[in-house]
Design a protein around this motif. Structure first.
Motif, mmCIF file in Angstrom:
data_model
loop_
_atom_site.group_PDB
_atom_site.id
_atom_site.type_symbol
_atom_site.label_atom_id
_atom_site.label_comp_id
_atom_site.label_asym_id
_atom_site.label_seq_id
_atom_site.Cartn_x
_atom_site.Cartn_y
_atom_site.Cartn_z
ATOM 1 N N SER A 200 40.199 35.019 38.956
ATOM 2 C CA SER A 200 39.650 36.301 38.499
ATOM 3 C C SER A 200 38.613 36.834 39.492
ATOM 4 O O SER A 200 38.577 38.041 39.770
ATOM 5 N N GLU A 201 37.804 35.963 40.054
ATOM 6 C CA GLU A 201 36.849 36.396 41.076
ATOM 7 C C GLU A 201 37.564 36.849 42.340
ATOM 8 O O GLU A 201 37.180 37.836 42.969
ATOM 9 N N ARG B 167 39.777 49.138 47.296
ATOM 10 C CA ARG B 167 39.225 50.432 46.855
ATOM 11 C C ARG B 167 38.277 51.032 47.874
ATOM 12 O O ARG B 167 38.101 52.245 47.933
ATOM 13 N N LYS C 146 40.597 38.084 42.516
ATOM 14 C CA LYS C 146 41.205 39.372 42.199
ATOM 15 C C LYS C 146 40.173 40.490 42.314
ATOM 16 O O LYS C 146 40.458 41.546 42.900
ATOM 17 N N ASN C 147 38.976 40.279 41.794
ATOM 18 C CA ASN C 147 37.917 41.285 41.894
ATOM 19 C C ASN C 147 37.547 41.569 43.340
ATOM 20 O O ASN C 147 37.398 42.732 43.734
ATOM 21 N N LEU C 148 37.404 40.538 44.145
ATOM 22 C CA LEU C 148 37.060 40.703 45.556
ATOM 23 C C LEU C 148 38.139 41.482 46.296
ATOM 24 O O LEU C 148 37.844 42.410 47.062
ATOM 25 N N ASN D 265 40.316 43.583 44.978
ATOM 26 C CA ASN D 265 40.300 44.962 44.482
ATOM 27 C C ASN D 265 39.148 45.765 45.072
ATOM 28 O O ASN D 265 39.319 46.934 45.409
ATOM 29 N N ILE D 266 37.981 45.148 45.215
ATOM 30 C CA ILE D 266 36.841 45.830 45.826
ATOM 31 C C ILE D 266 37.177 46.225 47.258
ATOM 32 O O ILE D 266 36.922 47.359 47.677
ATOM 33 N N SER E 295 38.003 30.725 41.780
ATOM 34 C CA SER E 295 38.441 31.386 40.554
ATOM 35 C C SER E 295 39.400 32.533 40.874
ATOM 36 O O SER E 295 39.080 33.409 41.682
#
Length: 79
Positions: A65-66, A76, A68-70, A72-73, A63
């Motif tokens: 979106s998943e 950060r 992208k989240n990974l 970004n985590i 995915s």
């Protein structure tokens, strides 16, 4: 996941042959490698997170979106 989504996340195209390629991205010294364009699953792309200790994929993401989240985590929270 689409090829366009992978590009949008900042992955770099890596040519492996005359008509074959995959995408790669390094984030916080961690490597993400897409499936090759000749190995798509039902026409879809996926990305493997390569475990630095074993050089083997430890997470496979289908995915965007998943993924992208990974990414970004990791960005950060990198040391």
């Amino acid at each position: 996941m689409t090829e366009a989504a992978i590009k949008k996340l900042g992955f770099t195209k890596v040519e492996t042959g005359e008509d074959t390629y995959f995408y790669g991205l390094s984030v916080a010294d961690q490597e993400f490698i897409s499936v090759g364009n000749d190995q798509l699953v039902e026409g879809k792309w996926y990305v493997d997170f390569i475990c630095p200790q074993s050089d083997k994929p430890s997470i496979r993401v289908y995915s965007s979106s998943e993924l992208k989240n990974l990414i970004n985590i990791l960005r950060r929270n990198k040391i």
